[in-house]
Scaffold this motif. Structure first.
Motif, PDB file in Angstrom:
ATOM      1  N   LYS A 421      50.425  38.361  40.062  1.00 23.63           N
ATOM      2  CA  LYS A 421      51.815  38.795  41.092  1.00 23.63           C
ATOM      3  C   LYS A 421      51.883  39.759  40.613  1.00 23.63           C
ATOM      4  N   TYR A 422      52.235  40.964  41.124  1.00 26.27           N
ATOM      5  CA  TYR A 422      52.319  42.321  40.806  1.00 26.27           C
ATOM      6  C   TYR A 422      54.273  42.010  40.974  1.00 26.27           C
ATOM      7  N   PRO A 429      51.877  34.097  35.899  1.00 23.46           N
ATOM      8  CA  PRO A 429      50.868  33.142  35.494  1.00 23.46           C
ATOM      9  C   PRO A 429      50.200  33.355  37.168  1.00 23.46           C
ATOM     10  N   ARG A 430      49.107  32.246  36.824  1.00 22.09           N
ATOM     11  CA  ARG A 430      48.233  32.689  37.545  1.00 22.09           C
ATOM     12  C   ARG A 430      48.851  31.752  39.066  1.00 22.09           C
ATOM     13  N   ILE A 431      48.261  32.619  40.004  1.00 17.37           N
ATOM     14  CA  ILE A 431      49.160  32.114  41.350  1.00 17.37           C
ATOM     15  C   ILE A 431      48.082  31.662  42.790  1.00 17.37           C
ATOM     16  N   ASP A 432      48.126  30.862  42.787  1.00 17.35           N
ATOM     17  CA  ASP A 432      47.538  30.189  44.505  1.00 17.35           C
ATOM     18  C   ASP A 432      46.624  29.746  43.971  1.00 17.35           C
ATOM     19  N   GLU A 433      46.245  28.546  42.388  1.00 19.96           N
ATOM     20  CA  GLU A 433      45.406  28.810  41.412  1.00 19.96           C
ATOM     21  C   GLU A 433      44.686  27.135  42.506  1.00 19.96           C
ATOM     22  N   THR A 458      38.460  34.980  49.388  1.00 14.06           N
ATOM     23  CA  THR A 458      39.857  36.011  49.785  1.00 14.06           C
ATOM     24  C   THR A 458      39.909  36.909  48.982  1.00 14.06           C
ATOM     25  N   PRO A 459      39.767  38.183  49.586  1.00 16.60           N
ATOM     26  CA  PRO A 459      39.771  39.405  49.043  1.00 16.60           C
ATOM     27  C   PRO A 459      41.338  39.444  48.214  1.00 16.60           C
ATOM     28  N   GLY A 460      41.613  39.705  47.043  1.00 13.83           N
ATOM     29  CA  GLY A 460      42.174  40.237  46.155  1.00 13.83           C
ATOM     30  C   GLY A 460      42.807  38.541  45.294  1.00 13.83           C
ATOM     31  N   TYR A 461      41.389  38.114  45.104  1.00 14.02           N
ATOM     32  CA  TYR A 461      41.536  36.347  43.917  1.00 14.02           C
ATOM     33  C   TYR A 461      40.551  36.933  43.034  1.00 14.02           C
ATOM     34  N   VAL A 462      40.983  36.706  41.889  1.00 17.87           N
ATOM     35  CA  VAL A 462      39.913  36.208  41.024  1.00 17.87           C
ATOM     36  C   VAL A 462      38.967  34.968  41.157  1.00 17.87           C
ATOM     37  N   TYR A 463      37.701  35.347  41.339  1.00 20.60           N
ATOM     38  CA  TYR A 463      36.895  33.452  41.729  1.00 20.60           C
ATOM     39  C   TYR A 463      36.129  33.911  40.074  1.00 20.60           C
ATOM     40  N   ASP A 464      36.783  32.099  39.266  1.00 19.15           N
ATOM     41  CA  ASP A 464      36.428  31.853  37.762  1.00 19.15           C
ATOM     42  C   ASP A 464      35.400  30.773  38.306  1.00 19.15           C
TER      43      ASP A 464
END
Length: 492
Positions: A421-422, A429-433, A458-464
């Motif tokens: 979150k900005y 925290p990690r949001i919408d995980e 989904t753009p704007g996400y980290v892909y783990d």
């Protein structure tokens, strides 16, 4: 003086999920780590390092010493002293250095060739100082035209300001956990190589400890998690753009409002996204200097990629970047993660022999002290060579062919996505995980790459992405098996 030699073997490395190496990994040792000893009485908190043309290492220390280390003779000599918290150095010749100390960018010159500086020349001090302890100054890095680029830390609400400050005081920049009440705190500045004239280059940084150019003239800056930074980041920095930390906006020409009173959505629209996010507590908490692995050195199979240090963990990270729709984005993965590599990895430099030198610091709250030298011993570790985004997933290349039967098993892949979150608060925290389904895996005929087809991008996400139980075709375990890709753009 004595050099303590430690063998960095594959058997003592950890993979990206913390799993210990197995017997089958012990077939090859890849890197040798040496701890460099220091003269008695020297506090080895490294602020900057570079190599002279003659092969000597120049090191600047927090307490103000500038010293030369001769690797061949294992000897130290003092070049200059009395500097104020220097946090970067560049060797211009065997007789001339440029040092970023807290109050100024300084040229140190040995005019009579006696191996000691006799001229301390101010290149520029055209930026503000409030006396706050957190107003560090980093750099310089040098562009293709020879100009210097430096980055300035914001002040901290954990300390105040002096009655007398240098530069204009702007009360709009005073509130906040990290603040910018004097010019140009939270900015990257360009300094003309000939005149020392300062050009404010880019803004929106909190604690930009690492600054470097790549081989194509792209400027990169690391920034540390905190207020307005949900997690630590690597930015591709372009002129006149804003990178998220709001306090520095008050020094933008024509700015006349308190940024802390503006809607977060408005500020969000103004900012540029990071090229790479370092997931907090998973990859990095306080990233430091980025450095390119030179094409001309033999340091394993990752030439041209970027390494980044980390203050809080005994870790070096490797960065894989690509340009998608005109924007830089990419992934981070563990490079070395082991008890023999110290934490506090503050400054990185490659030596003339192709070995990596790491200078550590323990400045107040984290880190370690000393210098380590890492030499590549040959061989090919089983690792992720490269990752590239595709419209429906990712393509991963490997340093060795993968076992095709293991690679085709969908159960060996786990993908999660989340964002940070900005907001004004410290960190996020990690949001919408959530889990991301893997629909299909296609392995190349030669086994050197595979394509993961996912059910959403989904753009704007980290892909783990975790690659479980994946071996090379001759049974070598993939030790760094967790990679974090920052998806800003999805290709057509």
């Amino acid at each position: 003086m004595r050099i303590i030699i430690l063998l960095l073997a594959a058997s003592i490395l950890l993979n990206g999920c913390g799993q210990e190496a197995t017997e089958q990994e012990r077939i090859k040792d890849f890197y040798l780590v040496e701890n460099i000893e220091f003269p008695e009485g020297l506090m080895p908190e490294v602020g900057g390092m570079d190599f002279l043309p003659n092969g000597k290492l120049v090191v600047v220390f927090h307490r103000g010493e500038v010293m030369f280390y001769d690797p061949e003779q294992d000897s130290w000599e003092l070049f200059a002293e009395g500097l104020h918290d220097p946090l970067g150095v560049r060797a211009m010749s065997n007789q001339e250095l440029v040092v970023m100390q807290r109050p100024e960018l300084t040229r140190l010159v040995d005019t009579d060739n006696d191996q000691q500086a006799d001229q301390y020349i101010t290149i520029t001090d055209d930026f503000g100082m409030s006396g706050n302890y957190h107003e560090f100054a980093f750099g310089p890095t040098i562009d293709q035209e020879g100009n210097f680029f430096i980055s300035l830390n914001c002040a901290s609400s954990g300390d105040g300001i002096w009655e007398e400050v240098r530069g204009d005081f702007n009360p709009l920049g005073r509130p906040g956990r990290m603040y910018s009440c004097v010019p140009y705190r939270g900015w990257v500045l360009k300094v003309d190589q000939n005149t020392g004239a300062v050009t404010p280059w880019a803004l929106g940084f909190r604690s930009p400890d690492g600054i470097t150019f790549d081989g194509n003239g792209n400027l990169f800056v690391t920034d540390n998690q905190g207020d307005w930074l949900g997690t630590s980041k690597l930015f591709h920095v372009e002129r006149d753009k804003f990178y998220g930390h709001v306090s520095s906006l008050v020094w933008k020409p024509g700015w006349d409002q308190d940024p802390l009173q503006m809607p977060v959505d408005t500020l969000d629209e103004l900012r540029e996204t990071a090229a790479v996010l370092f997931p907090h507590n998973l990859m990095a908490n306080s990233p430091t200097e980025p450095i390119l692995i030179p094409d001309q050195v033999n340091f394993g199979p990752f030439k041209g990629q970027m390494l980044v240090g980390e203050m809080n963990a005994p870790r070096l990270m490797r960065i894989m970047l690509e340009e998608v729709k005109g924007k830089m984005q990419g992934a981070c993965v563990t490079f070395l993660d082991s008890a023999v590599v110290t934490n506090g990895n503050h400054r990185l430099v490659f030596g003339p022999q192709g070995d990596l030198w790491i200078g550590s610091t323990a400045y107040v709250w984290a880190g370690n002290k000393g210098i380590q030298r890492i030499r590549f011993q040959g061989g090919t570790p089983m690792d992720i060579q490269e990752i590239n985004v595709q419209p429906d997933g990712f393509k991963l290349q490997f340093t060795r062919p993968v076992d095709p039967e293991l690679a085709k098993n969908l159960n060996n892949y786990s993908v999660r996505k989340y964002y940070y979150k900005y907001h004004r608060k410290y960190g996020s925290p990690r949001i919408d995980e959530q889990e991301v389904g893997v629909n299909k895996v296609q392995v190349a005929a030669d086994g050197n790459s595979l394509e993961l087809q996912l059910n959403e991008m989904t753009p704007g996400y980290v892909y783990d992405i975790t690659l479980d139980s994946l071996n090379s075709d001759n049974g070598i375990y993939l030790k760094n098996n967790r990679v974090f890709y920052t998806l800003n753009q999805v290709p057509d």
